[in-house]
Design an enzyme around this catalytic site. Structure first.
Site, PDB file in Angstrom:
ATOM      1  N   THR A   1       0.109  -9.192 -11.059  1.00  0.00           N
ATOM      2  CA  THR A   1      -0.478  -8.143 -10.561  1.00  0.00           C
ATOM      3  C   THR A   1      -1.127  -8.370  -9.121  1.00  0.00           C
ATOM      4  OG1 THR A   1      -2.549  -8.909 -11.762  1.00  0.00           O
ATOM      5  CG2 THR A   1      -1.152  -7.282 -13.117  1.00  0.00           C
ATOM      6  N   TYR A   2      -1.740  -7.450  -8.474  1.00  0.00           N
ATOM      7  CA  TYR A   2      -2.388  -7.438  -7.092  1.00  0.00           C
ATOM      8  C   TYR A   2      -3.180  -8.848  -7.003  1.00  0.00           C
ATOM      9  CZ  TYR A   2      -4.280  -6.006  -2.750  1.00  0.00           C
ATOM     10  OH  TYR A   2      -4.791  -5.846  -1.568  1.00  0.00           O
ATOM     11  N   PRO A   3      -3.080  -9.946  -6.191  1.00  0.00           N
ATOM     12  CA  PRO A   3      -3.657 -10.872  -5.869  1.00  0.00           C
ATOM     13  C   PRO A   3      -5.060 -10.817  -5.229  1.00  0.00           C
ATOM     14  CG  PRO A   3      -1.954 -10.790  -4.417  1.00  0.00           C
ATOM     15  CD  PRO A   3      -1.513  -9.749  -5.136  1.00  0.00           C
ATOM     16  N   ARG A   4      -5.159  -9.935  -4.260  1.00  0.00           N
ATOM     17  CA  ARG A   4      -6.395 -10.087  -3.377  1.00  0.00           C
ATOM     18  C   ARG A   4      -7.492  -9.183  -4.273  1.00  0.00           C
ATOM     19  NH1 ARG A   4      -5.270 -10.438   2.229  1.00  0.00           N
ATOM     20  NH2 ARG A   4      -3.160 -10.624   2.827  1.00  0.00           N
TER      21      ARG A   4
END
Length: 258
Positions: free
Chosen positions: A78-81
């Site tokens: 999933t989105y890492p940031r």
């Protein structure tokens, strides 16, 4: 100088050695206090960067690049940031599907989570109040394929943490062991004896982590030990005080986070 376990007189230490040498058997008593270690929470970006630096020496920037590739190119995480370590409260069906898709040695641990019913509402994992723009980093339902070595390491960290977070706590006894080798000569040993690995099983551990300087793993006594005593030598330990270590990327990330 007031520590009872420190001896400042070499002659006294050698006298203790002489009294205990040749004594084949020790009389052992133990006091135990049960304790637990909760499973780790899911990764946010900073925690992932910090642990990747500690384990593999990856700079924070490189970890972000790898995570970005796993997200954008491979569609495997999933989105890492993100700065959140929780998942949405309606994410249980997605987690069930993700656990069912995991392969390799993680597959058996994922199946254990599903068969034991450990995937259930839990505010430590599923908590809308702890999510801002994005939720914690977890694997997607896309199966791992064609990853290079560094990508595989980061993906395994994320997937293994995802499975471990559903496991029960590790259980251990904080043990104080007194070994009487000769009359009037008691030796104290303190440490942890693992009684149930819990989430540590996902990391292949059947004992307390011996690599950690403060873990103080203590092997359980078995009948084969039979109270055997081994007295070795008198050794002088020089008194030194080390300066604090320089920052690593991992400790700097921790300091910046706080």
């Amino acid at each position: 100088h007031d520590r009872i376990d420190r001896i400042w007189d070499k002659a006294k230490a050698e006298a203790i050695l002489a009294a205990c040498s040749g004594q084949p058997v020790a009389s052992v008593t133990e006091e135990k206090k049960a304790s637990t270690s909760a499973p780790p929470r899911l990764y946010d970006l900073t925690t992932l960067q910090r642990e990747a630096n500690s384990r593999f020496g990856f700079p924070a920037k490189r970890t972000l690049q790898i995570a970005q590739a796993l997200y954008e190119r491979h569609k495997m995480i999933t989105y890492p940031r993100t700065d959140s370590r929780a998942l949405p409260e309606d994410y249980i069906p997605t987690c069930r599907q993700t656990l069912g898709n995991l392969r390799g040695d993680l597959s058996s641990h994922a199946q254990t989570v599903l068969t034991q019913g450990w995937l259930r509402p839990n505010k430590r994992i599923f908590n809308n109040a702890q999510i801002s723009d994005h939720f914690a980093i977890i694997p997607t339902t896309t199966e791992p394929q064609s990853l290079d070595e560094m990508e595989s390491k980061i993906y395994d960290m994320i997937a293994r943490r995802f499975v471990a977070t559903f496991f029960p706590p590790a259980e251990f006894d904080i043990t104080t062991r007194i070994s009487t080798v000769a009359p009037g000569h008691d030796f104290k040993t303190e440490g942890k004896v693992l009684t149930s690995p819990g989430w540590l099983a996902v990391y292949g551990k059947a004992t307390v982590d011996d690599d950690s300087p403060d873990s103080k793993a203590l092997p359980a006594l078995s009948p084969a030990d039979a109270g055997k005593a081994t007295t070795t030598e008198v050794q002088l330990h020089a008194e030194t005080t080390k300066p604090p270590p320089r920052y690593t990327e991992a400790t700097l990330l921790s300091a910046m986070e706080g």
